[in-house]
Design a protein around this motif. Structure first.
Motif, short mmCIF file in Angstrom:
data_model
loop_
_atom_site.label_atom_id
_atom_site.label_comp_id
_atom_site.label_asym_id
_atom_site.label_seq_id
_atom_site.Cartn_x
_atom_site.Cartn_y
_atom_site.Cartn_z
N THR A 345 148.71 9.62 -28.97
CA THR A 345 149.36 10.80 -29.86
C THR A 345 150.09 11.67 -28.88
O THR A 345 151.28 11.66 -29.25
CB THR A 345 148.30 11.41 -30.47
OG1 THR A 345 147.09 11.87 -29.61
CG2 THR A 345 147.57 10.51 -31.49
N GLN A 346 149.69 12.53 -28.27
CA GLN A 346 150.15 13.27 -27.36
C GLN A 346 149.86 13.37 -25.82
O GLN A 346 148.77 13.29 -25.67
CB GLN A 346 149.93 14.90 -28.06
CG GLN A 346 150.38 15.30 -29.21
CD GLN A 346 149.85 16.72 -29.74
OE1 GLN A 346 148.64 16.94 -29.87
NE2 GLN A 346 150.85 17.73 -29.77
N GLY A 347 151.05 13.33 -25.12
CA GLY A 347 150.68 13.08 -23.62
C GLY A 347 150.64 11.82 -23.51
O GLY A 347 150.55 10.79 -24.22
N PHE A 355 141.61 16.62 -19.81
CA PHE A 355 142.93 17.19 -19.41
C PHE A 355 144.12 15.81 -19.87
O PHE A 355 143.91 14.98 -19.83
CB PHE A 355 143.14 17.21 -17.83
CG PHE A 355 142.32 18.05 -17.21
CD1 PHE A 355 142.43 19.37 -17.21
CD2 PHE A 355 141.18 17.62 -16.44
CE1 PHE A 355 141.43 20.33 -16.78
CE2 PHE A 355 140.45 18.62 -15.65
CZ PHE A 355 140.69 19.98 -15.73
N THR A 356 144.92 16.82 -20.54
CA THR A 356 146.02 15.88 -21.21
C THR A 356 147.33 15.82 -20.06
O THR A 356 147.71 17.04 -19.76
CB THR A 356 146.58 16.34 -22.39
OG1 THR A 356 145.37 16.07 -23.26
CG2 THR A 356 147.67 15.31 -22.90
N GLY A 371 151.21 22.70 -27.67
CA GLY A 371 150.01 23.02 -28.58
C GLY A 371 148.55 22.45 -28.04
O GLY A 371 147.54 22.55 -28.66
N VAL A 372 148.53 21.70 -27.21
CA VAL A 372 147.41 20.75 -26.48
C VAL A 372 146.94 21.73 -25.65
O VAL A 372 147.33 21.98 -24.66
CB VAL A 372 148.03 19.35 -26.15
CG1 VAL A 372 146.56 18.77 -25.70
CG2 VAL A 372 148.50 18.54 -27.02
N PRO A 373 145.31 21.94 -25.78
CA PRO A 373 144.78 22.74 -24.82
C PRO A 373 144.56 21.88 -23.39
O PRO A 373 144.55 20.60 -23.31
CB PRO A 373 143.60 22.90 -25.36
CG PRO A 373 143.26 22.13 -26.27
CD PRO A 373 144.71 21.48 -26.71
N ASP A 374 144.44 22.58 -22.26
CA ASP A 374 144.24 21.80 -21.07
C ASP A 374 145.38 20.76 -20.65
O ASP A 374 144.93 19.73 -20.48
CB ASP A 374 143.07 21.22 -20.99
CG ASP A 374 141.93 22.36 -20.90
OD1 ASP A 374 142.06 23.45 -19.97
OD2 ASP A 374 140.84 22.21 -21.73
#
Length: 399
Positions: A345-347, A355-356, A371-374
């Motif tokens: 999805t993201q990253g 961690f992403t 908007g993704v934390p860490d």
């Protein structure tokens, strides 16, 4: 026994101490039964020999190093060796290339049970199984898996640049001390690109052609010997596995299409999935899944990478794509001590379920992880951090 001690003395005498791996410091050498696993060429044998040279006097008969490819084992067993060594007052037995000896696990189990005062250290392929038939060593044996040089170790051994190990959380959340120190000692981008091409294996001697030939020999040995012996891969299929390696080197990075791989290799779907798992365990490739915890047997991986950038450069038959090289480096360094999953999805990657990570060039921005934390960007060709955008080479200081 006398001939084995003579060989032991000769090899210990010529064992160099210039390059001592960080891994050696984390190994519990006092364990009753210790297994050191890793792919061919990363320095397992040297690590054991260095430990002996550092901790035992020359010609000390309480310690013995042997390799299972020694002619001694053509008419002697490991059990015979342990018995004679024990009766002569031996205390620490080092057995190298254990995977080359048939029925090794059963005999090691018997040694463990019969000679409780004898310490045994074995080393072998990454494919080494501690559970084999009735000889379950998993509860008896302390296992250490090692891999090739980190970027930090490359700097230390070949460039005489001393840098400490940094935990991943510190690299990501407080990279300034690492970056400041590294920039004061050299130009990290140039050194990093050098490492990507020939810094992973501890035998680079400033000759790139011979170095790549040595890596090709390592890959051929793993496929032709270890996969056929340990995993029972048919000898007739070793050429097809090499073709799979070439296919994996050519993409950026490899999107898994089992149907296409089957058509190009001439192997059935189930056979390919089996072989990919064998290659992953042998440290030829890295298989990534979106949910590593719940991976089922013969499940199709979501992404496939060659194990390390040096192997990618050495095995590729066409110019490698830099995007593939970058992601291969990140996966290789992180999987040494962390759980890495592919993020659909993201990253690009999810590390330790926390961690992403997004990987790219110097122009890589945060749009894919907004908007993704860490979440963090690891970017190539930069020397300093900009918020959560870090130099990709900072991941090379984890061990």
């Amino acid at each position: 026994m006398e001939s084995l001690f003579e060989k032991h003395d000769r090899i210990i005498e010529i064992t160099p101490l210039e390059i001592i791996r960080q891994w050696a410091k984390s190994i519990n050498w006092d364990a009753r039964l210790l297994a050191i696993r890793g792919p061919k060429g990363v320095g397992k044998s040297t690590m054991m020999l260095q430990y002996i040279k550092q901790h035992y006097e020359y010609m000390d008969r309480q310690v013995l190093y042997v390799s299972c490819d020694d002619s001694y084992f053509s008419n002697h067993t490991i059990l015979d060796l342990a018995k004679q060594f024990y009766l002569l007052g031996g205390k620490h037995l080092f057995i190298d290339e254990i995977h080359k000896y048939d029925n090794w696990s059963q005999e090691i189990k018997e040694i463990y049970d019969f000679y409780p005062t004898l310490q045994v250290t074995i080393s072998g392929s990454s494919l080494l199984h501690l559970t084999e038939g009735d000889a379950d060593l998993s509860r008896r044996c302390i296992n250490h898996d090692i891999q090739g040089l980190s970027f930090r170790e490359f700097l230390h051994f070949y460039k005489k640049i001393e840098m400490p190990v940094y935990p991943l959380s510190e690299v990501l959340t407080n990279p300034s001390p690492l970056i400041k120190q590294m920039n004061s000692l050299g130009r990290p981008v140039a050194l990093f690109h050098e490492y990507l091409k020939y810094g992973y294996y501890p035998y680079y001697k400033e000759n790139m052609i011979d170095y790549y030939q040595a890596i090709q020999q390592v890959v051929n040995y793993i496929i032709e010997n270890e996969l056929t012996k340990v995993c029972k891969v048919e000898v007739s299929n070793t050429r097809k596995i090499k073709a799979l390696m070439t296919m994996l080197c050519a993409s950026e990075p490899y999107e898994v299409d089992i149907t296409r791989m089957s058509a190009q290799s001439g192997l059935k779907r189930e056979t390919i999935l089996n072989y990919l798992n064998f290659m992953d365990k042998a440290k030829l490739i890295q298989l990534l899944y979106c949910d590593k915890v719940n991976v089922k047997r013969l499940q199709k991986p979501d992404k496939i990478y060659i194990d390390n950038p040096n192997m990618l450069y050495a095995w590729a038959t066409t110019p490698v794509k830099i995007g593939n090289v970058r992601e291969t480096f990140v996966v290789n360094q992180l999987t040494a001590k962390h759980n890495v999953e592919y993020s659909k999805t993201q990253g690009d990657f999810l590390v330790d379920r926390k961690f992403t990570i997004e990987v790219g060039g110097e122009d890589k921005d945060f749009r894919q992880i907004k908007g993704v934390p860490d979440s963090y960007v690891l970017a190539d060709n930069i020397e300093t951090a900009f918020g959560h955008k870090l130099p990709i080479w900072t991941i090379g200081f984890l061990y």
